[in-house]
Design a protein around this motif. Structure first.
Motif, PDB file in Angstrom:
ATOM      1  N   TYR A 296      93.042   5.998 -62.519  1.00 53.45           N
ATOM      2  CA  TYR A 296      94.197   5.243 -63.090  1.00 53.45           C
ATOM      3  C   TYR A 296      94.034   3.606 -62.562  1.00 53.45           C
ATOM      4  O   TYR A 296      94.088   3.501 -61.378  1.00 53.45           O
ATOM      5  CB  TYR A 296      95.426   5.743 -62.549  1.00 53.45           C
ATOM      6  CG  TYR A 296      96.640   5.337 -63.029  1.00 53.45           C
ATOM      7  CD1 TYR A 296      96.782   5.259 -64.285  1.00 53.45           C
ATOM      8  CD2 TYR A 296      97.350   4.194 -62.247  1.00 53.45           C
ATOM      9  CE1 TYR A 296      98.212   4.615 -64.836  1.00 53.45           C
ATOM     10  CE2 TYR A 296      98.526   3.535 -62.733  1.00 53.45           C
ATOM     11  CZ  TYR A 296      98.921   3.813 -64.038  1.00 53.45           C
ATOM     12  OH  TYR A 296      99.876   3.156 -64.774  1.00 53.45           O
ATOM     13  N   HIS A 297      93.676   2.819 -63.576  1.00 52.85           N
ATOM     14  CA  HIS A 297      93.432   1.480 -63.362  1.00 52.85           C
ATOM     15  C   HIS A 297      92.133   1.475 -62.471  1.00 52.85           C
ATOM     16  O   HIS A 297      91.661   2.043 -61.921  1.00 52.85           O
ATOM     17  CB  HIS A 297      94.582   0.515 -62.622  1.00 52.85           C
ATOM     18  CG  HIS A 297      95.681   0.795 -63.502  1.00 52.85           C
ATOM     19  ND1 HIS A 297      96.730   0.394 -63.011  1.00 52.85           N
ATOM     20  CD2 HIS A 297      95.777   0.810 -64.799  1.00 52.85           C
ATOM     21  CE1 HIS A 297      97.889   0.584 -63.982  1.00 52.85           C
ATOM     22  NE2 HIS A 297      97.234   0.591 -65.217  1.00 52.85           N
TER      23      HIS A 297
ATOM     24  N   SER B  18      97.995   4.404 -70.594  1.00 51.88           N
ATOM     25  CA  SER B  18      98.940   4.434 -69.352  1.00 51.88           C
ATOM     26  C   SER B  18      98.540   5.741 -68.595  1.00 51.88           C
ATOM     27  O   SER B  18      99.504   6.126 -67.725  1.00 51.88           O
ATOM     28  CB  SER B  18     100.281   4.632 -69.840  1.00 51.88           C
ATOM     29  OG  SER B  18     100.607   5.691 -70.679  1.00 51.88           O
ATOM     30  N   LYS B  19      97.836   6.398 -68.820  1.00 52.77           N
ATOM     31  CA  LYS B  19      97.335   7.881 -68.146  1.00 52.77           C
ATOM     32  C   LYS B  19      96.044   7.773 -67.468  1.00 52.77           C
ATOM     33  O   LYS B  19      95.105   7.037 -67.897  1.00 52.77           O
ATOM     34  CB  LYS B  19      97.624   9.108 -69.136  1.00 52.77           C
ATOM     35  CG  LYS B  19      98.824   8.934 -69.714  1.00 52.77           C
ATOM     36  CD  LYS B  19      99.166  10.162 -70.550  1.00 52.77           C
ATOM     37  CE  LYS B  19      98.387  10.357 -72.085  1.00 52.77           C
ATOM     38  NZ  LYS B  19      98.926   9.155 -73.058  1.00 52.77           N
ATOM     39  N   PRO B  20      95.781   8.638 -66.487  1.00 47.31           N
ATOM     40  CA  PRO B  20      94.361   8.426 -65.967  1.00 47.31           C
ATOM     41  C   PRO B  20      93.564   8.909 -66.921  1.00 47.31           C
ATOM     42  O   PRO B  20      93.499   9.589 -67.673  1.00 47.31           O
ATOM     43  CB  PRO B  20      94.527   9.470 -64.744  1.00 47.31           C
ATOM     44  CG  PRO B  20      95.817   9.574 -64.324  1.00 47.31           C
ATOM     45  CD  PRO B  20      96.561   9.213 -65.743  1.00 47.31           C
TER      46      PRO B  20
ATOM     47  N   SER C 191     100.686   9.239 -64.265  1.00 49.57           N
ATOM     48  CA  SER C 191     100.080   8.000 -63.645  1.00 49.57           C
ATOM     49  C   SER C 191     100.828   8.057 -61.949  1.00 49.57           C
ATOM     50  O   SER C 191     101.975   8.313 -61.849  1.00 49.57           O
ATOM     51  CB  SER C 191     101.064   6.858 -64.504  1.00 49.57           C
ATOM     52  OG  SER C 191     100.439   6.837 -65.620  1.00 49.57           O
TER      53      SER C 191
ATOM     54  N   CYS D 248      97.966   5.440 -55.380  1.00 50.79           N
ATOM     55  CA  CYS D 248      96.905   4.884 -55.586  1.00 50.79           C
ATOM     56  C   CYS D 248      95.909   4.200 -54.322  1.00 50.79           C
ATOM     57  O   CYS D 248      94.914   4.259 -54.117  1.00 50.79           O
ATOM     58  CB  CYS D 248      97.092   3.801 -56.828  1.00 50.79           C
ATOM     59  SG  CYS D 248      96.718   4.283 -58.425  1.00 50.79           S
TER      60      CYS D 248
END
Length: 317
Positions: free
Chosen positions: A88-89, A204-206, A254, A260
């Protein structure tokens, strides 16, 4: 002793040589602007550490103790890799060298997706390198989908300013809550800013990271006019210098910022959400403008034949 005319020609040659950088499949091109080397900030990992076989195992050949890999398309199959983790990001990069020769219909994709988890509501961030038809060149296409918004293609296409078959070049995706940036050799070629106009379709999702080579004869070259010619097979793409930095998660939703930070690839990985990664620097903006001014030849935001009403984000720029 050189005559005046010879001196003049020699001077012209020196000046022109200094202005021109390299020879691409389209001829000589001007040297790109200098930019920050974001790829130097993140460590490299072996292919075998970060990715595993997706399909076409017999056409995947590891090299240099797993630091590099060849993925192959031939008459029997294409081939592909998928990351061992979902992210995620983060910052996702690889050095890639493309197949030589007549590659019409061949596509090398380096992209992120969660279509396995969300077949009807997936997110996607794409680099797609499209093989050439009559001219010896590859085209770089970028695209993005969010929350299953596949009916609205957000493609942009650029000509590369180098020959991607001669040596390795770095292709990078930076994805955070602020923007998505596509970079080639650290030069931004596209930025998608997460603003109100695009927020509903912003990934917006992994997602997992993929690298694939496959036959796209039905669409990739002039709408399928030039299919893959397997007389030129095998088509071999090489990848290495893999960098996977981000929030690793097993959840399909998320994660929170705290989660994270705890599950990042390394403690500093959450810095991709920090101020240094929230917007492009002046150097990076100069690079982005250079690419879009000199090398971009298609943007969905200018395709009024395709869209009678342009997507909202096109009018928000």
């Amino acid at each position: 002793m050189a005559f005046p005319q010879q001196k003049f020609l020699l001077l012209c040659f020196v000046i022109c040589s200094s202005l021109l950088s390299s020879v691409s499949s389209r001829g000589a091109v001007y040297q790109p602007p200098n930019v920050e080397r974001l790829t130097d900030r993140f460590p490299t990992m072996p292919i075998t550490q970060g990715m595993t076989t997706l399909f076409g195992a017999s056409n995947i050949h590891l090299k240099n103790n797993g630091s590099f890999v060849d993925i192959v398309l031939d008459k029997t199959s294409g081939s592909g890799l998928i990351s061992k983790n979902k992210y995620y990001h983060g910052f996702f990069s690889a050095a890639i060298k493309l197949p030589k020769g007549f590659t019409s219909g061949v596509v090398l994709a380096f992209y992120m997706s969660n279509s396995d988890e969300f077949p009807h509501n997936h997110d996607e961030i794409d680099f797609e390198l499209l093989g050439h038809a009559k001219r010896r060149q590859w085209v770089l296409q970028t695209n993005m989908y969010g929350n299953g918004s596949v009916r609205t293609g957000r493609e942009e296409k650029v000509y590369l300013w180098f020959d991607p078959t001669q040596q390795f070049h770095q292709y990078t995706i930076l994805w955070n809550s602020h923007h998505i940036v596509f970079l080639v050799d650290n030069i931004p070629v596209r930025e998608v800013i997460n603003n109100q106009a695009i927020s509903s379709v912003y990934p917006s999702k992994p997602m997992s990271l993929y690298a694939t080579i496959w036959d796209a004869s039905d669409w990739a070259t002039d709408g399928g006019k030039y299919p893959v010619n397997y007389n030129y097979a095998p088509f071999v793409a090489s990848l290495g210098e893999l960098k996977l930095e981000g929030c690793i998660t097993k959840n399909t939703i998320s994660p929170t910022a705290a989660e994270c930070s705890k599950n990042a690839t390394r403690p500093s990985s959450d810095m991709v959400e920090g101020a240094n990664y929230a917007r492009l620097s002046k150097q990076q903006m100069a690079g982005l403008n250079w690419v879009r001014r000199k090398h971009m030849f298609y943007s969905y935001c200018k395709d009024t034949k395709r869209y009678k009403t342009l997507p909202a984000e096109c009018n928000a720029r």
